[in-house]
Design a protein around this motif. Structure first.
Motif, PDB file in Angstrom:
ATOM      1  N   GLY A 221     118.541 -31.534   5.582  1.00 25.70           N
ATOM      2  CA  GLY A 221     117.341 -32.279   5.939  1.00 25.70           C
ATOM      3  C   GLY A 221     116.259 -31.367   6.755  1.00 25.70           C
ATOM      4  N   LYS A 223     113.008 -29.358   7.370  1.00 19.65           N
ATOM      5  CA  LYS A 223     111.454 -29.714   7.502  1.00 19.65           C
ATOM      6  C   LYS A 223     110.698 -28.879   8.067  1.00 19.65           C
ATOM      7  CE  LYS A 223     108.600 -33.730   7.133  1.00 19.65           C
ATOM      8  NZ  LYS A 223     108.563 -34.889   7.492  1.00 19.65           N
ATOM      9  N   GLN A 257     108.503 -31.745   2.419  1.00 24.39           N
ATOM     10  CA  GLN A 257     109.593 -32.691   2.331  1.00 24.39           C
ATOM     11  C   GLN A 257     110.935 -32.186   2.757  1.00 24.39           C
ATOM     12  OE1 GLN A 257     109.042 -35.531   0.870  1.00 24.39           O
ATOM     13  NE2 GLN A 257     106.750 -35.058   0.512  1.00 24.39           N
ATOM     14  N   LYS A 258     111.806 -32.955   3.106  1.00 24.49           N
ATOM     15  CA  LYS A 258     112.969 -32.602   3.846  1.00 24.49           C
ATOM     16  C   LYS A 258     113.658 -31.804   2.506  1.00 24.49           C
ATOM     17  CE  LYS A 258     114.061 -35.535   7.655  1.00 24.49           C
ATOM     18  NZ  LYS A 258     114.786 -36.612   8.125  1.00 24.49           N
ATOM     19  N   LYS A 259     114.608 -31.088   2.837  1.00 32.20           N
ATOM     20  CA  LYS A 259     115.259 -30.098   1.935  1.00 32.20           C
ATOM     21  C   LYS A 259     116.509 -29.523   2.313  1.00 32.20           C
ATOM     22  CE  LYS A 259     114.628 -26.565  -1.559  1.00 32.20           C
ATOM     23  NZ  LYS A 259     113.730 -25.370  -1.923  1.00 32.20           N
ATOM     24  N   ASP A 260     117.624 -29.761   1.676  1.00 29.41           N
ATOM     25  CA  ASP A 260     118.815 -29.102   2.124  1.00 29.41           C
ATOM     26  C   ASP A 260     118.801 -27.600   1.737  1.00 29.41           C
ATOM     27  OD1 ASP A 260     119.750 -31.077   2.874  1.00 29.41           O
ATOM     28  OD2 ASP A 260     121.299 -31.807   1.335  1.00 29.41           O
ATOM     29  N   ASP A 283     118.001 -32.019  10.147  1.00 32.64           N
ATOM     30  CA  ASP A 283     118.918 -33.256  10.613  1.00 32.64           C
ATOM     31  C   ASP A 283     120.395 -32.764  11.118  1.00 32.64           C
ATOM     32  OD1 ASP A 283     117.053 -34.830   9.948  1.00 32.64           O
ATOM     33  OD2 ASP A 283     117.634 -35.100   7.880  1.00 32.64           O
TER      34      ASP A 283
END
Length: 729
Positions: A221, A223, A257-260, A283
């Motif tokens: 998560g 960002k 955007q949230k990204k791993d 996150d």
């Protein structure tokens, strides 16, 4: 036998034969093949150049060789019918049958019935030239022959030479048995693991994975816009030290955007401190644990819970450092050091018995000709390489590997012999690193006794391998040089007044200093009579006035020497004090160095750096070897455990149980002060040797008294025996 019975038996045999002939024919196993040693060199280069310190690239200190770019593969076949063959190649290539080339880059060819030679010539610079050939009976495997120079020539008529003087070797391989997984795509296995504790602050996250580990950090998560730094720590103190932690990752984040996000490089850590600024948010964190899938075959358990814990942590330490090769440590150096690897081979024989990793490591360390320096630039590490080959043969009996490696052994030994001084002794020259051990004030000047001892053992290894390679002249040469050096060793270094070997000679005179190194190696090399063994035990090994050893590296050999002298009770206490001392300080894997006199964060420093010490070092796992060889007491007496010894020593334990792997099956033991239960391996013959205060009994075999209170029992393959006896108090 009656005619009727004979006829009936004949019909049964005929029916069985018909059944066998009617079974479907399964294709043989095809595998990727290459020039022996080339893939190991290539993979070693790839692995050893991943080390970073605080984001900076840090390559090895020594010369790195490369694989051969152009390779010739061939094999002769005799087919009863035509056969379609699939071809997969890493690189550019051509294919010939009986010298006639196919057009283009064929993916399939048909080989006619009869006798034929299939030849592939492959060029590849960025990877190792490799092939995978698969038909019904035609498959690529280690029986194919390879060369890096075919030495062909043609005359003015265009006729090719019918002989070239080429040296052909059997192809190298590992376990790449699918055309879709070529050698260049190899990667260690990974599995996701999670932190056991997380502490969040306004702009940072500190996570604890509960124990020393190794792999890729995964940011979940992720960002925002700003900078993010990951500080890795084997200790909490290191992870929290932005200025002095050894490894870190710096990232610029710019995503809506949230990204791993998974880090590019593996790191060693227990704690990870993620610090960020701007609008960056994360996150959570996890990791992809990276490992080599190996099977634990050896085990040990006993009445002492602390020893059990030491054994388990030693196993985990060794797992972490068993990777593409046996490496020294997972934080640093992450390189293949010959001295570290030598101990890993020995531990491996008592835990995994993973012969392929031993061979890969030996090949990667040796590299290519010409020889321009010692292995890792260290004189003693060159000799450990020879010793590793000796032990490999004793445990596996693999003559083919010895035969193929022998020419490289010869050139390396000739390099060593060419660097002797006028006295025929090894003395450090420009470019030579004489390491021995990390020890304060340890002199490396003159002719160091330890180096002469290791060279003597290396020459004995050369003589053994020369005989395997059918080089009788070489065997005689190395035997004679070794015998002469051994005589010099005793004449020049033994001191009757000190009851020990002195550390060195300078200008032809013995120095006053006595160190443990040559003395303890001479014991388990079995170079000494009983009198000298006792002199060394009392005046060196059990003498606190002799400089103490503080690295697990040389504690390995010190405790082995004491075990070889029957001092298992003493060694048990030393293991509990030394390795138990690390556990008492919270160690979850064993360290590069442990000095009980240090306090607090002093334990993390080395090389003038606050966190320079490796807290997960392969040489810290030596209890695996000591407990297997000297407490369970199992060791080969002849190559591949064709004959082996089982000589259990409780050493103050009330009971112990475990297993020791062999090439075929495991030797299993349960021992108390009144009973020994032993199961033989699936091949070879064992000798159970033990002492007893009473006449022992065994219903499954005959116990023989070989001397007063000393007994032996022959252990046949696959059989279990129970002996009732009584330990001598």
């Amino acid at each position: 036998m009656s005619t009727q019975k004979f006829s009936s038996l004949t019909k049964m045999l005929s029916a069985f034969l018909f059944f066998l002939l009617s079974l479907p024919t399964f294709a043989q196993q095809a595998t990727w093949i290459w020039y022996p040693g080339d893939y190991e060199v290539w993979l070693g280069n790839k692995m050893q150049n991943r080390r970073t310190e605080r984001g900076s690239f840090l390559p090895p200190f020594w010369k790195l060789d490369s694989h051969y770019n152009l390779m010739d593969f061939h094999k002769d076949f005799n087919l009863s019918s035509p056969e379609e063959v699939e071809i997969f190649v890493e690189g550019q290539y051509n294919v010939k049958i009986d010298g006639k080339a196919f057009a283009g880059y064929p993916k399939k060819i048909t080989v006619p019935a009869g006798k034929h030679r299939i030849n592939l010539k492959v060029f590849c610079q960025d990877r190792v030239p490799s092939i995978f050939v698969k038909g019904k009976t035609i498959v690529s495997d280690s029986t194919w022959l390879v060369t890096f120079e075919d030495k062909e020539w043609i005359d003015e008529t265009g006729k090719a030479s019918d002989q070239s003087g080429t040296t052909w070797l059997k192809a190298g391989s590992w376990n790449f048995n699918s055309p879709l997984t070529p050698p260049s795509k190899f990667a260690l296995a990974t599995k996701e693991q999670f932190a056991v504790k997380t502490e969040r602050n306004a702009k940072s996250i500190l996570v604890d994975f509960g124990k020393e580990t190794f792999g890729f950090i995964k940011l979940k998560g992720l960002k925002g816009k700003g900078n993010l730094t990951i500080y890795y720590g084997e200790s909490k103190e290191e992870a929290l030290s932005a200025e002095h932690c050894e490894t870190l990752d710096n990232l610029e984040i710019n995503q809506i955007q949230k990204k791993d996000s998974i880090m590019d490089l593996t790191k060693a850590f227990r704690y990870v401190n993620v610090v960020y600024d701007g609008s960056v948010s994360v996150d959570s964190l996890s990791m992809l644990y990276e490992y080599l899938p190996v099977t634990e075959r050896g085990n040990f358990k006993c009445s002492d819970d602390q020893i059990n814990k030491i054994y388990d942590v030693a196993k985990y330490t060794f797992h972490l450092n068993t990777r593409e090769f046996f490496i020294d440590g997972i934080k640093r150096d992450r390189w293949i050091w010959s001295g570290d690897a030598y101990q890993s081979y020995l531990m491996n024989y008592y835990l995994f018995f993973d012969a392929p990793t031993v061979k890969r490591t030996l090949l990667a360390l040796r590299g290519k000709d010409p020889v321009t320096s010692h292995i890792n630039t260290i004189m003693d590490y060159t000799f450990y390489w020879f010793l590793g080959i000796y032990d490999y043969y004793q445990h596996t009996g693999d003559k083919e590997f010895i035969k193929q490696l022998y020419p490289r052994m010869q050139t390396l030994m000739e390099y060593c012999l060419g660097r002797r001084n006028k006295n025929g002794m090894m003395e450090g020259l420009a470019g030579d690193w004489i390491f021995i051990d990390w020890a304060e004030g340890l002199s490396k000047k003159g002719e160091v006794s330890f180096e002469q001892l290791l060279l003597t053992r290396s020459l004995e290894t050369m003589a053994l391998c020369a005989n395997i390679a059918n080089d009788s002249q070489g065997a005689e040469k190395y035997k004679n040089i070794g015998s002469e050096l051994k005589t010099k060793f005793f004449a020049n270094y033994w001191n009757n007044e000190k009851h020990a070997f002195v550390h060195s000679q300078v200008d032809g005179k013995q120095t006053e200093n006595v160190t443990r190194y040559a003395n303890m190696f001479a014991i388990f090399f079995n170079y000494l009579d009983e009198s000298k063994k006792q002199e060394i035990k009392n005046n060196v090994l059990l003498n606190d006035k002799i400089q103490k050893i503080t690295t697990p590296y040389m504690r390995f050999y010190e405790l082995e020497a004491l075990c070889a002298l029957g001092e298992q009770s003493y060694v048990l206490k030393e293991m509990k004090d030394y390795w138990g001392g690390m556990l008492n300080l919270g160690a979850t894997s064993f360290w590069e160095e442990y000095n009980p006199t240090k306090k607090g964060s002093e334990h993390y420093g080395m090389y003038g750096r606050e966190f320079g010490k490796s807290l997960c070092h392969a040489w810290g796992a030596s209890p695996i070897y000591l407990l297997g060889k000297y407490y369970l007491g199992v060791k080969p007496l002849s190559p591949a455990y064709e004959t082996y010894l089982i000589e259990p020593q409780l050493g103050g334990l009330k009971w112990m149980e475990g297993s020791v792997p062999t090439p075929k099956g495991d030797v299993k033991l349960t021992v108390s002060d009144k009973k020994i239960t032993v199961s033989g391996a699936d091949s070879g013959t064992g000798t159970l040797r033990f002492k007893s205060a009473i006449k022992p009994s065994c219903k499954q075999g005959i116990v023989k008294e070989i001397s007063p209170k000393n007994y032996e029992l022959t252990v046949e393959k696959g059989k279990e025996y129970m002996v009732e006896y009584e330990t001598i108090k």
